[in-house]
Design a protein around this motif. Sequence first.
Motif, PDB file in Angstrom:
ATOM      1  N   GLU A  79       0.850  -1.192   0.000  1.00 14.75           N
ATOM      2  CA  GLU A  79       0.000   0.000   0.000  1.00 14.75           C
ATOM      3  C   GLU A  79       0.886   1.242   0.000  1.00 14.75           C
ATOM      4  OE1 GLU A  79      -3.992  -1.244   2.414  1.00 14.75           O
ATOM      5  OE2 GLU A  79      -2.194  -0.897   3.617  1.00 14.75           O
ATOM      6  N   GLY A  80       0.324   2.341  -0.514  1.00 16.89           N
ATOM      7  CA  GLY A  80       1.040   3.607  -0.549  1.00 16.89           C
ATOM      8  C   GLY A  80       0.414   4.623   0.379  1.00 16.89           C
ATOM      9  N   LEU A  81       1.006   5.797   0.414  1.00 10.06           N
ATOM     10  CA  LEU A  81       0.472   6.890   1.225  1.00 10.06           C
ATOM     11  C   LEU A  81      -0.892   7.323   0.709  1.00 10.06           C
ATOM     12  CD1 LEU A  81       3.782   8.906   1.319  1.00 10.06           C
ATOM     13  CD2 LEU A  81       2.792   7.672   3.267  1.00 10.06           C
ATOM     14  N   PHE A  82      -1.037   7.338  -0.618  1.00  8.72           N
ATOM     15  CA  PHE A  82      -2.275   7.720  -1.282  1.00  8.72           C
ATOM     16  C   PHE A  82      -2.620   6.649  -2.302  1.00  8.72           C
ATOM     17  CE2 PHE A  82       0.247  11.508  -0.300  1.00  8.72           C
ATOM     18  CZ  PHE A  82      -0.603  12.161   0.575  1.00  8.72           C
ATOM     19  N   ALA A  83      -3.891   6.591  -2.668  1.00  7.03           N
ATOM     20  CA  ALA A  83      -4.335   5.619  -3.669  1.00  7.03           C
ATOM     21  C   ALA A  83      -5.521   6.197  -4.422  1.00  7.03           C
ATOM     22  CB  ALA A  83      -4.711   4.295  -3.000  1.00  7.03           C
ATOM     23  N   LEU A  84      -5.810   5.594  -5.571  1.00  8.36           N
ATOM     24  CA  LEU A  84      -6.955   6.034  -6.359  1.00  8.36           C
ATOM     25  C   LEU A  84      -8.229   5.353  -5.899  1.00  8.36           C
ATOM     26  CD1 LEU A  84      -5.452   5.977  -9.970  1.00  8.36           C
ATOM     27  CD2 LEU A  84      -5.632   7.916  -8.392  1.00  8.36           C
ATOM     28  N   ASN A  85      -9.314   6.119  -5.861  1.00 14.84           N
ATOM     29  CA  ASN A  85     -10.603   5.516  -5.539  1.00 14.84           C
ATOM     30  C   ASN A  85     -11.274   5.051  -6.829  1.00 14.84           C
ATOM     31  OD1 ASN A  85     -11.708   7.789  -6.762  1.00 14.84           O
ATOM     32  ND2 ASN A  85     -12.664   8.590  -4.906  1.00 14.84           N
TER      33      ASN A  85
END
Length: 534
Positions: A79-85
Amino acid sequence: MKKITLLLIGLIALIGLIGLIGCSSDEGGATKADSSGNDSAEPVEGGKMNVAISADPNTLDWMYTGESAARKIGWHIFEGLFALNQDYEAKPLLADSYEVSEDGKTYTIDLREGLTFHNGEEVTSKDAVASLERWLKVSSIGEITNQHVESLEVVDELQFKIHLNKAYTSLLSDLSAPKHAAVIIPASIAEEAGEQPLSRDELIGTGPFEFDSWKRGNEVVIKKFENYASREGEMSGLTGGKKAYFDSVHFKVVKDPQVILNGMKTGLYDYGSDIPLDLYEVVEAAPDLVAETSNNGYTILTTDKSEAPFDDNKVRQALNAALNKEEIAKATYGNEDFYGLDGALFTPNQTALYSDQNIEGFSGYDPEKAKELLEESSYDGKPIKIMFANSYSDYKKIAEIAEQQLEEVGFNVNLESFEWATYLDKWGKASNWDIVVIGWSPFFSPNQAGMVSQDSNSSGWYNSPEWQQLISDWATAGTEEEKDQILAELNATLYEERPFEKVANVSNLDVRSTSVKSYNSWYGPRSWNTWKAE
């Protein structure tokens, strides 16, 4: 500093991809009703899910590679700090909140509390910084971002800063891009691996599943991570709440799509990926199977602009006028539900990045004009080589129809096909080809569009001061109006300079057993928040 809490405020929707394989005319989802009660069944804990994938990944290091096979497995582990919804908007995942300085040059990011790696270590800002330092070097998207990064700074256990050399409004979209992803791994592993791909012992992330085993050419097994710290909220895309119901997921390497479908019908597999579109009716006719579609980029013809004949823009214009793209798409993809004819850099469902301005040059089919342009150009009648990978039926079909249409207006054409690895190797030398047939999966910012990357084989050695200036403008654009104008100008540049010829937006076809419940289709197989009926 202005405080922005990621739990409360959505980020700018950014859509698009770097990487290979064909985009879609719709958002995706099941294409026929699932009478099994997919959304209403009660969750079932335990068991295993068998997923048939068409290729064995070279590595599972999702940061290191843009391979789709690695992504389909990797996002369960990392997992990353941010991701796409679901709507391709950047949203928080491991990050809790962030601040941006008034000059736009410093991002202060706070991690969520209670995050744990699969090896039992707590996730700290030291891990985030070490991971990002590696990502800036080994990821193609990270290399783009690295041009704007001055330094990374650990503040305390859960806070760190990203210092930029100038304002860069694409930072969060780069950090959330699901190829060559900016995933967080233990600092010790990031430092030890350096610029080499992670070994099997180093496949440690924070995801709902952890790496278990890998038999090359056979299967990759991941298992439920018992101490997973889920984000709160409804699952959407790669972010929101996640729960692993399955004890394990087995990714079986099955290269023959007919074998995948036969295995789906007999219950050997629960999910099958990358099914050829001409098998759609077979899927639809099977009572216990559901078709799942997703955005899969678009197919193009890329010209080698470093040498004759396509260093002459008039020859490229003649190519456009010779191609009946509607005929090519219909013959290649058949069902109109799986392709769309549109000339924009992004696709219509990518609402924040789509512009329908300046795309009139997409459909320029005019054989007589093509003949005139060839007469006026420097083309000397020598054979042009169209190269394609014979492991993809759509590439072969596009090449064959393009050959016919080009020869009708005066081009002399030779087709050359190779298996995938050889094709990639030959792509690297301009002397091996004049046109390549290739597909590009979705990218999420204009600066991630590999088919127009400057002075590279992937773009046919495209070099454009105009394009480079627009990308520079994009990096600092502060308003939606500015971005809309840049997107329109990017489209215009494509049709003035013609670095490639877009054929069609296309969809990907996967297949799911109706025994798999509460499944939500989006950009490839995901095994969290779903289960199998008893």
